[in-house]
Design a protein around this motif. Structure first.
Motif, PDB file in Angstrom:
ATOM      1  N   GLU A   1     -24.527  -5.993  17.581  1.00 34.95           N
ATOM      2  CA  GLU A   1     -24.731  -6.945  18.681  1.00 34.95           C
ATOM      3  C   GLU A   1     -25.886  -7.849  18.317  1.00 34.95           C
ATOM      4  O   GLU A   1     -26.766  -7.476  17.537  1.00 34.95           O
ATOM      5  N   GLN A   2     -25.912  -9.051  18.883  1.00 37.77           N
ATOM      6  CA  GLN A   2     -26.988  -9.987  18.596  1.00 37.77           C
ATOM      7  C   GLN A   2     -28.353  -9.358  18.934  1.00 37.77           C
ATOM      8  O   GLN A   2     -28.502  -8.733  19.980  1.00 37.77           O
ATOM      9  N   PRO A   3     -29.342  -9.512  18.062  1.00 31.50           N
ATOM     10  CA  PRO A   3     -30.674  -8.974  18.328  1.00 31.50           C
ATOM     11  C   PRO A   3     -31.394  -9.826  19.375  1.00 31.50           C
ATOM     12  O   PRO A   3     -32.183 -10.735  19.048  1.00 31.50           O
ATOM     13  N   GLY A   4     -31.132  -9.539  20.634  1.00 31.95           N
ATOM     14  CA  GLY A   4     -31.622 -10.388  21.725  1.00 31.95           C
ATOM     15  C   GLY A   4     -33.131 -10.472  21.809  1.00 31.95           C
ATOM     16  O   GLY A   4     -33.682 -11.539  22.095  1.00 31.95           O
ATOM     17  N   VAL A   5     -33.820  -9.370  21.570  1.00 34.07           N
ATOM     18  CA  VAL A   5     -35.289  -9.390  21.617  1.00 34.07           C
ATOM     19  C   VAL A   5     -35.828 -10.330  20.541  1.00 34.07           C
ATOM     20  O   VAL A   5     -36.734 -11.127  20.772  1.00 34.07           O
ATOM     21  N   GLY A   6     -35.247 -10.261  19.344  1.00 34.98           N
ATOM     22  CA  GLY A   6     -35.677 -11.125  18.250  1.00 34.98           C
ATOM     23  C   GLY A   6     -35.383 -12.591  18.508  1.00 34.98           C
ATOM     24  O   GLY A   6     -36.189 -13.471  18.195  1.00 34.98           O
ATOM     25  N   LEU A   7     -34.222 -12.881  19.099  1.00 39.86           N
ATOM     26  CA  LEU A   7     -33.868 -14.265  19.402  1.00 39.86           C
ATOM     27  C   LEU A   7     -34.818 -14.858  20.444  1.00 39.86           C
ATOM     28  O   LEU A   7     -35.235 -16.018  20.342  1.00 39.86           O
ATOM     29  N   ARG A   8     -35.172 -14.056  21.450  1.00 43.74           N
ATOM     30  CA  ARG A   8     -36.121 -14.537  22.464  1.00 43.74           C
ATOM     31  C   ARG A   8     -37.517 -14.719  21.867  1.00 43.74           C
ATOM     32  O   ARG A   8     -38.235 -15.674  22.209  1.00 43.74           O
ATOM     33  N   ALA A   9     -37.906 -13.824  20.951  1.00 40.75           N
ATOM     34  CA  ALA A   9     -39.200 -13.968  20.290  1.00 40.75           C
ATOM     35  C   ALA A   9     -39.233 -15.215  19.411  1.00 40.75           C
ATOM     36  O   ALA A   9     -40.225 -15.956  19.381  1.00 40.75           O
ATOM     37  N   LEU A  10     -38.136 -15.449  18.697  1.00 47.06           N
ATOM     38  CA  LEU A  10     -38.012 -16.669  17.894  1.00 47.06           C
ATOM     39  C   LEU A  10     -38.219 -17.902  18.776  1.00 47.06           C
ATOM     40  O   LEU A  10     -38.938 -18.837  18.401  1.00 47.06           O
ATOM     41  N   ALA A  11     -37.597 -17.900  19.947  1.00 48.63           N
ATOM     42  CA  ALA A  11     -37.702 -19.040  20.853  1.00 48.63           C
ATOM     43  C   ALA A  11     -39.144 -19.270  21.288  1.00 48.63           C
ATOM     44  O   ALA A  11     -39.608 -20.414  21.384  1.00 48.63           O
ATOM     45  N   ARG A  12     -39.877 -18.182  21.534  1.00 39.35           N
ATOM     46  CA  ARG A  12     -41.280 -18.299  21.974  1.00 39.35           C
ATOM     47  C   ARG A  12     -42.152 -18.870  20.857  1.00 39.35           C
ATOM     48  O   ARG A  12     -43.060 -19.657  21.114  1.00 39.35           O
TER      49      ARG A  12
END
Length: 338
Positions: A185-196
């Motif tokens: 599954e997409q690494p959602g925590v990492g994607l949100r951290a990338l966005a920050r």
């Protein structure tokens, strides 16, 4: 599906790796005229797809589909053209090969010449990584490109820009769910951290200081609302491996690595197309100083800085004032007799 696909077949990339059954997704606007000489190529940017470019196309604008045949090719790795998320094994996901700006433009050149029989381009233009592809077009195919207008981008990614992207990459890959690119599954925590991480770079200090995100056309209610709604909203819908593939392309962008050239200065000097190079005044990772250096090494280029507080996203189609500034320059360049 609102786009077309050009089958490239097996493509030998600049790295020496073969990408089998490669596909280039694209969308066209307007009609190709009888002389096949009304063509504009407008490549995509990091994580962007063709519809993200449409803000610069319209009747009465420089990129007017009633006058020009506009081709938006989707960058390899962006989820529509061949990408980690779309390529079957063994080249899927973490095994997707490294793709350069040169590889992207070679694929686009095949689309333009083989699918449409076009030999001359009135203009190549693009934002951010689209600007990098614009420079690459002018270096790779100087006899074909009549004019270029790269905005908020570079012919070679700077060391500071590479460091910024290392932060973006580290935020994503620190998520254990990323699993070295083999996630279920997409690494959602990492994607949100990338966005920050990205949020601190995409707009300027002035933009945040004056809380421009609370005004129209954005209209967010608070800083946190902006960080979640805009930044997390932008990246959470993307595929992690696709983002990393395009990030590698960005970090390694360098027209000086074009076959036949001995470095970026030599490649820039070989650009014959008249150019307006448009950095944004407060772009934190493509600063005007870098564009000034590039223009100094080009034979027929003007530096024209986009003023204001929007930083890199001055070129993102969000601020109408910046859009008008870019559109006016495009109109001026297209009117130039070359």
């Amino acid at each position: 599906m609102d786009y077309d696909v050009f089958d490239l077949g097996d493509v030998r990339l600049q790295s020496g790796i073969t990408l089998p059954a490669a596909e280039l997704a694209y969308k066209t606007y307007g009609e190709l005229n009888a002389g096949r000489d009304n063509v504009i190529v407008y490549p995509t940017w990091y994580s962007g797809q063709h519809y993200d470019n449409e803000w610069l196309i319209g009747e009465g604008m420089a990129l007017d589909p009633s006058k020009y045949f506009i081709i938006i090719p989707n960058m390899l790795g962006n989820g529509l053209s061949s990408s980690p998320s779309t390529t079957p094994p063994p080249h899927d996901r973490a095994r997707f090969p490294h793709v350069t700006m040169y590889d992207n433009v070679q694929a686009q050149h095949r689309l333009v010449t083989e699918r449409f029989g076009v030999e001359r381009l009135e203009l190549v233009t693009g934002w951010s990584m689209g600007a990098g592809q614009t420079y690459q077009w002018a270096v790779s195919h100087p006899d074909m490109v009549r004019r270029i207008l790269p905005f908020c981008g570079a012919a070679k990614t700077s060391l500071h820009n590479i460091v910024f992207l290392e932060g973006v990459k580290a935020a994503l890959t620190a998520d254990a769910a990323w699993d070295n690119g083999w996630y279920r599954e997409q690494p959602g925590v990492g994607l949100r951290a990338l966005a920050r991480v990205y949020a601190g770079w995409g707009f300027s200090q002035q933009f945040y200081r004056e809380k421009i995100y609370e005004r129209e056309p954005l209209g967010y209610g608070s800083l946190e609302d902006f960080l979640v709604g805009f930044w997390e909203g932008l990246f959470i819908k993307r595929d992690a491996d696709n983002l990393l593939a395009m990030l590698w392309t960005w970090q390694n962008a360098d027209v000086g690595r074009t076959p036949g050239f001995g470095g970026v200065e030599e490649a820039l000097a070989a650009i014959r197309a008249p150019a307006i190079v448009m950095p944004a005044e407060q772009d934190l990772y493509f600063p005007p100083e870098d564009s000034e250096w590039e223009v100094a090494h080009m034979s027929d280029a003007e530096l024209r800085v986009i003023p204001g507080a929007w930083g890199h996203f001055a070129g993102g189609g969000l601020n109408p004032v910046d859009t008008t500034f870019i559109d006016d320059a495009l109109k001026e360049l297209l009117a130039k007799d070359v």
